[in-house]
Motif scaffolding. Structure first.
Motif, PDB file in Angstrom:
ATOM      1  N   PRO A 114      -8.972  17.186 -36.252  1.00 28.67           N
ATOM      2  CA  PRO A 114      -8.471  17.291 -35.033  1.00 28.67           C
ATOM      3  C   PRO A 114      -7.520  18.487 -34.295  1.00 28.67           C
ATOM      4  O   PRO A 114      -6.477  18.037 -33.622  1.00 28.67           O
ATOM      5  N   CYS A 141      -3.012  17.340 -35.237  1.00 26.00           N
ATOM      6  CA  CYS A 141      -2.123  17.201 -33.884  1.00 26.00           C
ATOM      7  C   CYS A 141       0.010  17.553 -34.777  1.00 26.00           C
ATOM      8  O   CYS A 141      -0.182  18.805 -35.468  1.00 26.00           O
ATOM      9  N   ARG A 180       1.114  17.423 -36.852  1.00 30.24           N
ATOM     10  CA  ARG A 180       2.161  18.148 -38.197  1.00 30.24           C
ATOM     11  C   ARG A 180       1.440  18.558 -38.706  1.00 30.24           C
ATOM     12  O   ARG A 180       1.344  19.578 -39.853  1.00 30.24           O
ATOM     13  N   THR A 181       0.427  19.606 -37.642  1.00 31.22           N
ATOM     14  CA  THR A 181      -0.194  20.304 -38.115  1.00 31.22           C
ATOM     15  C   THR A 181       0.407  21.646 -38.617  1.00 31.22           C
ATOM     16  O   THR A 181       1.627  22.238 -37.615  1.00 31.22           O
ATOM     17  N   MET A 199      -7.587  21.777 -43.089  1.00 29.15           N
ATOM     18  CA  MET A 199      -6.979  20.411 -42.605  1.00 29.15           C
ATOM     19  C   MET A 199      -5.865  20.612 -41.715  1.00 29.15           C
ATOM     20  O   MET A 199      -5.543  21.878 -42.633  1.00 29.15           O
ATOM     21  N   GLY A 200      -5.309  20.133 -41.226  1.00 29.78           N
ATOM     22  CA  GLY A 200      -4.216  20.767 -40.369  1.00 29.78           C
ATOM     23  C   GLY A 200      -2.975  20.503 -41.537  1.00 29.78           C
ATOM     24  O   GLY A 200      -1.662  21.175 -41.417  1.00 29.78           O
ATOM     25  N   CYS A 201      -2.583  19.366 -42.972  1.00 29.71           N
ATOM     26  CA  CYS A 201      -1.559  19.202 -43.509  1.00 29.71           C
ATOM     27  C   CYS A 201      -2.279  18.212 -44.233  1.00 29.71           C
ATOM     28  O   CYS A 201      -2.799  18.089 -44.929  1.00 29.71           O
ATOM     29  N   VAL A 250      -1.155  15.211 -45.706  1.00 33.34           N
ATOM     30  CA  VAL A 250      -0.813  14.162 -45.390  1.00 33.34           C
ATOM     31  C   VAL A 250      -1.251  13.276 -45.639  1.00 33.34           C
ATOM     32  O   VAL A 250      -1.099  12.297 -46.517  1.00 33.34           O
ATOM     33  N   ASN A 251      -2.838  13.913 -45.537  1.00 34.77           N
ATOM     34  CA  ASN A 251      -4.205  12.905 -46.250  1.00 34.77           C
ATOM     35  C   ASN A 251      -5.080  13.375 -47.077  1.00 34.77           C
ATOM     36  O   ASN A 251      -6.179  13.259 -47.182  1.00 34.77           O
TER      37      ASN A 251
HETATM   38  S1  SF4 Z   1      -5.252  16.609 -41.670  1.00 34.92           S
HETATM   39 FE1  SF4 Z   1      -2.477  16.558 -41.139  1.00 34.92          FE
HETATM   40  S2  SF4 Z   1      -2.554  18.300 -38.972  1.00 34.92           S
HETATM   41 FE2  SF4 Z   1      -4.845  17.052 -39.611  1.00 34.92          FE
HETATM   42  S3  SF4 Z   1      -4.448  15.035 -37.885  1.00 34.92           S
HETATM   43 FE3  SF4 Z   1      -4.839  14.128 -39.763  1.00 34.92          FE
HETATM   44  S4  SF4 Z   1      -2.228  14.206 -39.374  1.00 34.92           S
HETATM   45 FE4  SF4 Z   1      -2.455  15.478 -38.097  1.00 34.92          FE
END
Ligand code: SF4
Length: 426
Positions: free
Chosen positions: A337, A339, A341-342, A368-370, A372-373
């Motif tokens: 969705p 956040c 961090r995108t 995905m936006g980043c 991190v995961n």
């Molecule tokens: S993948 Fe990254 S950008 Fe997307 S919701 Fe999780 S932490 Fe935020």
């Protein structure tokens, strides 16, 4: 009838205890940009959002929650703030003194890597260490009346849990139970639990299992429901309804978040319909929820749906079957969705990838936006399209990084080349 749960306070809102289902969402602005975050929160509240989560990924972001809270107070906006913690225990502790609730992932509170040959004593030591790590946070929460959400995600279970239970709904429920027992020992009960997965059936079964396990141990914590990385548009909405509504129809769930790759305020209409699903006997949301429940509980076959629900358009039935993984007629998109961090404009990135690849029936593509995961939260996607910062994208095949830092303007073409190269283009 709603399942009995205890009351958990988050600012002026009470979750659980038979209170109305609470609608919540999350900002996707940079948490350090106070004005942008406050303005987005105001828009969300205007659309009916009752609780707002904000990323507190590091210490500066956690500290900025004070400014955000103050700005909201100045504008008479009394909405509970939830701090979303990633890996940083210090950020959690700072956030716990200003936010009304914090969300932590238990998978991040144990630092020892699990390996074959570990003994029962090793397992106990790991849990003891996690308890010690959490203890300062619990003290702060008690002092400031801050509640906690234990947010278990299918894509980021700890190694220890994966080793014992595999990547299953049971593993998710056990991950939460470990921490609920730990918190009970620390005499802290202001807890809400979530079991999120982008796979609707996994999310549904994990929640049902958790309810069973909590009841066996006489625990009655409220549940936060959501299908994570549901995507956007009609797909994202139907997927979310298929996971959340069947649980609500059984009285399970006290707060909901519909995670769409869109502006957070766009989530409100569907989240509000879900929150009121028990009273609303005739909406499309309710009907989709009933169909999903019947399919998830094997009370009906896919053939019977078409005859029993002749008033539901065929494209909706197809989307329900696709959301539940029963029948695939197009590509599936897992998209976060976004956040604070995108790393790029994920809404337009998802649209571009969908436009190019929707016809690839059976493929699962994560946007995905980043990183991190990633790759954990890519939900076993066949390909991943991940924001890597400075106008670039990383491309994955399964969990393997194939191309790093490609210019965003070329990234969709490179993705399609990759799929063609693998002989999966049609
Ligand atoms: S993948 Fe990254 S950008 Fe997307 S919701 Fe999780 S932490 Fe935020």
């Amino acid at each position: 009838m709603r399942k009995g749960s205890i009351e958990v306070k988050a600012g002026n809102i009470i979750i659980g205890g038979g209170n109305p289902v609470v609608v919540q969402s999350m900002t996707n602005t940079d948490t350090l940009d106070t004005q942008a975050t406050v303005s987005q929160i105001i828009r969300m509240v205007g659309q009916g959002c009752q609780m707002v989560r904000v990323t507190a990924a590091d210490i500066p972001q956690a500290e900025n929650l004070y400014k955000i809270k103050n700005e909201l107070v100045k504008r008479n906006i009394d909405v509970p703030l939830v701090a979303d913690i990633h890996f940083n225990p210090k950020a959690a502790e700072i956030s716990a003194s200003v936010a009304d609730k914090i969300r932590i992932n238990p998978g991040n509170y144990v630092d020892r890597h699990w390996r074959e040959g570990f003994t029962v004593q090793d397992y106990r030591d790991i849990l003891q260490k996690a308890k010690e790590n959490l203890s300062p946070l619990i003290d702060i929460c008690k002092k400031h009346s801050t509640s906690i959400r234990i947010g278990v995600n299918h894509g980021s279970l700890s190694e220890r849990i994966l080793f014992k239970y595999g990547n299953t709904p049971l593993a998710m429920a056990e991950s939460a139970m470990e921490f609920l027992r730990m918190f009970a020992e620390m005499d802290f009960n202001q807890i809400v639990v979530s079991m999120k997965a982008s796979d609707v059936a996994v999310m549904y079964r994990a929640n049902k299992l958790l309810v069973e396990k909590m009841e066996q141990e006489r625990m009655y914590y409220p549940l936060h429901l959501g299908v994570t990385e549901a995507g956007n548009g009609e797909d994202g909405r139907i997927k979310s309804i298929c996971g959340i509504a069947p649980l609500l129809l059984q009285g399970i769930g006290d707060t909901v978040r519909v995670s769409l790759t869109e502006k957070p305020e766009n989530e409100m209409p569907i989240a509000l319909q879900l929150a009121h699903i028990a009273e609303d006997k005739s909406s499309m949301t309710r009907k989709i929820g009933e169909i999903a429940y019947n399919l998830l509980e094997n009370k009906i076959t896919k053939e019977e749906i078409r005859s029993n629900y002749s008033d539901i358009p065929d494209f909706v039935i197809k989307d329900i079957l696709q959301a539940l993984g029963i029948e695939r007629y197009k590509a599936e998109f897992v998209a976060c969705p976004s956040c604070g961090r995108t790393k790029y404009d994920i809404e337009s990135a998802l649209e571009k990838v969908k436009k190019a690849c929707s016809h690839l029936k059976g493929l699962k593509i994560a946007v995905m936006g980043c990183i991190v995961n990633v790759p954990g939260e890519m939900a076993d996607a066949d390909y991943g399209y991940i924001g890597a910062g400075n106008g670039t994208v990383n491309l994955y095949k399964g969990k393997e990084l194939m191309m790093a830092h490609i210019n965003e303007s070329e990234a969709v073409d490179k993705l399609t080349e990759l799929i063609k190269h693998d002989g999966k283009w049609s």
